[in-house]
Design an enzyme around this catalytic site. Structure first.
Site, PDB file in Angstrom:
ATOM      1  CG  ASP A  66      -2.519   2.640   6.340  1.00 32.87           C
ATOM      2  OD1 ASP A  66      -3.083   3.627   6.840  1.00 32.87           O
ATOM      3  OD2 ASP A  66      -2.495   2.432   5.114  1.00 32.87           O
ATOM      4  CG  ASP A  97      -1.417   7.853   0.331  1.00 32.39           C
ATOM      5  OD1 ASP A  97      -0.783   8.904   0.439  1.00 32.39           O
ATOM      6  OD2 ASP A  97      -1.859   7.425  -0.762  1.00 32.39           O
ATOM      7  CG  ASP A 155      -1.714   1.216   1.415  1.00 31.10           C
ATOM      8  OD1 ASP A 155      -2.253   1.714   0.409  1.00 31.10           O
ATOM      9  OD2 ASP A 155      -1.809   1.707   2.559  1.00 31.10           O
TER      10      ASP A 155
END
Length: 254
Positions: free
Chosen positions: A203, A27, A25
């Site tokens: 996240d 961001d 991922d």
């Protein structure tokens, strides 16, 4: 699902081998958050580390992001990497072939108008128009979160071809039926990812779909941060810890 962050150990760098497939991922995982998604800063040395990993893994590395692919390319400057943008609505295979999920453009235009109308009623909200989806950000004004959470489902319900995807200080209206887990599964059906053990770092809530897919295949799922509950089996505390871990992986592989 796991309820306490303290139960999750850090991932062993040696678990990533030349037979792994690495999915990252952007961001909140590779990049620290910024109020403006276009204002994120690429850490020094990260590109060199990712390039080395891409080579060591025979190209079996992909970015999997809510950002559009062209936004990832502007940020990372690496169009040769495989990538899934907008949660898999667009996907670039390792050979450079790009596929996109068909979207009803008229419905998307009406949705976009509704989202902008809602944002005008809540000053401080930031609207992010993507090619096939629309997102509302309130990182700069966290007090708006409860109001957005109340209004967003009604907007999504008015557009049956779209669904609501909550995230970290963001909610996104995206075409129904596609998520990061589907994107990872599609990569794993293709060379050079096919037959490899997947490793996924993410996240946000949007990454949970990918964690489920990776776990089912006996891979390694790594949550970044302390969000709970999570399907992840391992954790790293922050993007800075991710960078250090990737450096360790690079050293182990090379």
């Amino acid at each position: 699902m796991i309820d306490r962050a303290t139960l999750l150990p850090p991932p062993p760098a040696t678990a990533v081998t030349t037979g792994s497939a690495l999915f990252l991922d952007a961001d909140g995982t590779l990049l620290a958050f910024a109020d403006d998604p276009e204002g994120v800063v690429l850490p020094a040395g990260l590109l060199a580390t990712l390039d080395a990993l891409h080579t060591a893994l025979g190209g079996a590395m992909a970015l999997v992001s809510g950002r559009p692919i062209d936004g990832l390319d502007r940020l990372f400057g690496r169009p040769a990497w495989a990538a899934a943008g907008q949660h898999g609505l667009e996907r670039r295979a390792a050979d450079g072939t790009v596929t996109t999920v068909p979207v009803d453009r008229d419905e998307l235009a009406r949705l976009r108008d509704s989202v902008h109308t809602a944002a005008r009623g809540l000053p401080g909200l930031r609207v992010e128009d993507k090619s096939w989806s629309v997102a509302l950000h309130w990182r700069e004004h966290p007090e708006l979160g409860p109001e957005v959470a109340q209004r967003a489902p009604a907007i999504a319900d008015a557009f049956p071809g779209f669904e609501l995807q909550p995230g970290n200080h963001v909610c996104e209206f995206k075409p129904r039926g596609m998520d990061k887990g589907v994107a990872v599964a599609k990569f794993l059906d293709e060379a050079p990812f096919r037959g490899r053990k997947p490793v996924y770092l993410g996240d946000d809530l949007t990454d949970e779909h990918a964690f489920v897919v990776v776990n089912a295949l006996g891979g390694m799922s790594v949550r970044v941060g302390a969000r709970t509950p999570s399907h992840a089996a391992f954790t790293l505390s922050s993007p800075a810890d991710v960078h250090a871990w990737l450096d360790s992986v690079k050293s182990a592989l090379t």
